[in-house]
Design a protein around this motif. Structure first.
Motif, PDB file in Angstrom:
ATOM      1  N   THR A  89      23.134  45.296  15.658  1.00  0.00           N
ATOM      2  CA  THR A  89      22.852  46.348  16.640  1.00  0.00           C
ATOM      3  C   THR A  89      23.138  45.842  18.055  1.00  0.00           C
ATOM      4  OG1 THR A  89      21.196  47.369  15.208  1.00  0.00           O
ATOM      5  CG2 THR A  89      21.070  47.889  17.559  1.00  0.00           C
ATOM      6  N   LYS A  90      22.692  44.632  18.351  1.00  0.00           N
ATOM      7  CA  LYS A  90      22.941  44.039  19.677  1.00  0.00           C
ATOM      8  C   LYS A  90      24.442  43.965  19.935  1.00  0.00           C
ATOM      9  CE  LYS A  90      22.028  39.936  22.484  1.00  0.00           C
ATOM     10  NZ  LYS A  90      21.253  38.700  22.606  1.00  0.00           N
ATOM     11  N   ALA A  91      25.195  43.504  18.939  1.00  0.00           N
ATOM     12  CA  ALA A  91      26.641  43.371  19.102  1.00  0.00           C
ATOM     13  C   ALA A  91      27.303  44.739  19.255  1.00  0.00           C
ATOM     14  CB  ALA A  91      27.233  42.611  17.917  1.00  0.00           C
ATOM     15  N   CYS A  92      26.922  45.676  18.404  1.00  0.00           N
ATOM     16  CA  CYS A  92      27.519  47.015  18.454  1.00  0.00           C
ATOM     17  C   CYS A  92      27.209  47.701  19.780  1.00  0.00           C
ATOM     18  CB  CYS A  92      27.014  47.847  17.276  1.00  0.00           C
ATOM     19  SG  CYS A  92      27.733  49.492  17.179  1.00  0.00           S
ATOM     20  N   ASP A  93      25.956  47.628  20.197  1.00  0.00           N
ATOM     21  CA  ASP A  93      25.573  48.245  21.474  1.00  0.00           C
ATOM     22  C   ASP A  93      26.338  47.625  22.642  1.00  0.00           C
ATOM     23  OD1 ASP A  93      23.824  49.884  20.110  1.00  0.00           O
ATOM     24  OD2 ASP A  93      22.009  48.822  20.751  1.00  0.00           O
ATOM     25  N   TYR A 125      20.855  48.187   3.471  1.00  0.00           N
ATOM     26  CA  TYR A 125      20.464  46.791   3.705  1.00  0.00           C
ATOM     27  C   TYR A 125      19.634  46.697   4.980  1.00  0.00           C
ATOM     28  CZ  TYR A 125      24.218  45.525   0.411  1.00  0.00           C
ATOM     29  OH  TYR A 125      25.035  45.408  -0.688  1.00  0.00           O
ATOM     30  N   GLY A 126      18.328  46.543   4.832  1.00  0.00           N
ATOM     31  CA  GLY A 126      17.443  46.399   5.983  1.00  0.00           C
ATOM     32  C   GLY A 126      17.121  47.698   6.692  1.00  0.00           C
ATOM     33  N   VAL A 127      17.656  48.792   6.189  1.00  0.00           N
ATOM     34  CA  VAL A 127      17.428  50.122   6.738  1.00  0.00           C
ATOM     35  C   VAL A 127      17.406  51.105   5.571  1.00  0.00           C
ATOM     36  CG1 VAL A 127      18.571  49.705   8.973  1.00  0.00           C
ATOM     37  CG2 VAL A 127      19.901  50.524   7.037  1.00  0.00           C
ATOM     38  N   LYS A 128      16.909  52.314   5.841  1.00  0.00           N
ATOM     39  CA  LYS A 128      17.004  53.366   4.837  1.00  0.00           C
ATOM     40  C   LYS A 128      18.467  53.785   4.754  1.00  0.00           C
ATOM     41  CE  LYS A 128      15.232  57.811   3.492  1.00  0.00           C
ATOM     42  NZ  LYS A 128      14.535  59.020   3.840  1.00  0.00           N
ATOM     43  N   GLN A 129      18.990  53.918   3.543  1.00  0.00           N
ATOM     44  CA  GLN A 129      20.383  54.327   3.374  1.00  0.00           C
ATOM     45  C   GLN A 129      20.615  55.646   4.094  1.00  0.00           C
ATOM     46  OE1 GLN A 129      21.733  55.452  -0.622  1.00  0.00           O
ATOM     47  NE2 GLN A 129      23.510  54.138  -0.291  1.00  0.00           N
ATOM     48  N   ASN A 130      21.691  55.692   4.890  1.00  0.00           N
ATOM     49  CA  ASN A 130      21.957  56.872   5.700  1.00  0.00           C
ATOM     50  C   ASN A 130      23.469  56.973   5.926  1.00  0.00           C
ATOM     51  OD1 ASN A 130      22.324  58.723   7.816  1.00  0.00           O
ATOM     52  ND2 ASN A 130      20.374  58.185   8.767  1.00  0.00           N
ATOM     53  N   TYR A 131      24.121  57.841   5.150  1.00  0.00           N
ATOM     54  CA  TYR A 131      25.569  57.973   5.245  1.00  0.00           C
ATOM     55  C   TYR A 131      26.012  58.570   6.572  1.00  0.00           C
ATOM     56  CZ  TYR A 131      25.763  56.956   0.238  1.00  0.00           C
ATOM     57  OH  TYR A 131      25.653  56.364  -0.986  1.00  0.00           O
ATOM     58  N   ILE A 132      25.192  59.425   7.155  1.00  0.00           N
ATOM     59  CA  ILE A 132      25.556  60.025   8.444  1.00  0.00           C
ATOM     60  C   ILE A 132      25.602  58.935   9.516  1.00  0.00           C
ATOM     61  CG2 ILE A 132      24.803  61.631  10.250  1.00  0.00           C
ATOM     62  CD1 ILE A 132      23.694  63.406   7.915  1.00  0.00           C
ATOM     63  N   LYS A 175      16.735  41.047  10.218  1.00  0.00           N
ATOM     64  CA  LYS A 175      17.211  40.236  11.345  1.00  0.00           C
ATOM     65  C   LYS A 175      18.716  40.458  11.537  1.00  0.00           C
ATOM     66  CE  LYS A 175      16.835  37.186  14.630  1.00  0.00           C
ATOM     67  NZ  LYS A 175      16.231  37.546  15.903  1.00  0.00           N
ATOM     68  N   ALA A 176      19.445  40.545  10.423  1.00  0.00           N
ATOM     69  CA  ALA A 176      20.888  40.802  10.504  1.00  0.00           C
ATOM     70  C   ALA A 176      21.138  42.124  11.230  1.00  0.00           C
ATOM     71  CB  ALA A 176      21.502  40.832   9.111  1.00  0.00           C
ATOM     72  N   ARG A 177      20.358  43.154  10.872  1.00  0.00           N
ATOM     73  CA  ARG A 177      20.513  44.471  11.504  1.00  0.00           C
ATOM     74  C   ARG A 177      20.275  44.386  13.014  1.00  0.00           C
ATOM     75  NH1 ARG A 177      16.593  47.817  12.990  1.00  0.00           N
ATOM     76  NH2 ARG A 177      15.135  46.748  11.622  1.00  0.00           N
ATOM     77  N   LEU A 180      25.980  35.246  13.439  1.00  0.00           N
ATOM     78  CA  LEU A 180      24.600  34.893  13.111  1.00  0.00           C
ATOM     79  C   LEU A 180      23.995  35.958  12.198  1.00  0.00           C
ATOM     80  CD1 LEU A 180      22.306  32.870  13.517  1.00  0.00           C
ATOM     81  CD2 LEU A 180      21.662  34.127  15.593  1.00  0.00           C
ATOM     82  N   GLY A 181      24.312  37.207  12.449  1.00  0.00           N
ATOM     83  CA  GLY A 181      23.857  38.283  11.576  1.00  0.00           C
ATOM     84  C   GLY A 181      24.361  38.107  10.155  1.00  0.00           C
ATOM     85  N   VAL A 182      25.611  37.693  10.026  1.00  0.00           N
ATOM     86  CA  VAL A 182      26.183  37.435   8.699  1.00  0.00           C
ATOM     87  C   VAL A 182      25.400  36.323   8.002  1.00  0.00           C
ATOM     88  CG1 VAL A 182      28.229  36.552   7.483  1.00  0.00           C
ATOM     89  CG2 VAL A 182      28.481  38.309   9.256  1.00  0.00           C
ATOM     90  N   GLU A 183      25.048  35.279   8.743  1.00  0.00           N
ATOM     91  CA  GLU A 183      24.264  34.183   8.153  1.00  0.00           C
ATOM     92  C   GLU A 183      22.905  34.685   7.670  1.00  0.00           C
ATOM     93  OE1 GLU A 183      25.372  31.109   7.384  1.00  0.00           O
ATOM     94  OE2 GLU A 183      27.287  31.923   8.086  1.00  0.00           O
TER      95      GLU A 183
END
Length: 147
Positions: A53-57, A75-82, A47-49, A35-38
């Motif tokens: 996040t739900k899936a990863c958690d 994408y949907g967040v501030k770029q953060n390489y860390i 919404k994808a994020r 659904l996030g991919v969609e």
């Protein structure tokens, strides 16, 4: 006729999204990722994020990988390489080959980590071992470069 076909396809897409949402709400983490991919395809990265996040958690390695991509690219967040590194590590540890490969790329480029081409090769090798051809290619290239 073409309009009817387009409306039918749109309706099928909505039905599919509703089904994925129902499954996700019932704890199906793979459905949350799908659904996030969609949502991402429709550029609703916020919404994808949330769904990644739900899936990863919940322990879904693909959710962690997709969330890592979001942070790496902003994408949907501030770029953060860390943060991307942390998520790719979690994805790789969970057996996600592309997560391993992307983690290797961060080490290769020194993004969010100290540049370390030997570690890049290690993660490319892990991606290869997990069946990801691009990881095998990256491993071979780094090996030929003496790493």
């Amino acid at each position: 006729m073409k309009k009817l076909l387009c409306l039918a396809l749109l309706g099928a897409s909505v039905l599919g999204a509703n089904e994925l949402e129902n499954k996700c709400n019932k704890g199906d983490l793979e459905a949350c990722v799908d659904l996030g991919v969609e949502y991402a395809k429709n550029q609703d990265y916020f919404k994808a994020r949330e769904l990644y996040t739900k899936a990863c958690d919940g322990g879904d390695a693909t959710g962690c990988y997709n969330l890592g991509v979001s942070y790496e690219n902003g994408y949907g967040v501030k770029q953060n390489y860390i943060k991307a590194r942390e998520l790719y590590t979690k994805a790789c540890d969970g057996g996600n080959a592309t997560g391993c490969n992307n983690l290797g790329a961060l080490y290769y480029n020194g993004q969010g980590v100290k540049q370390d081409k030997r570690k890049a090769k290690e993660y490319a090798g892990k991606a290869c071992d997990l069946g990801y051809q691009k990881g095998c290619d990256n491993y071979r290239i780094l090996n030929e470069q003496g790493y």
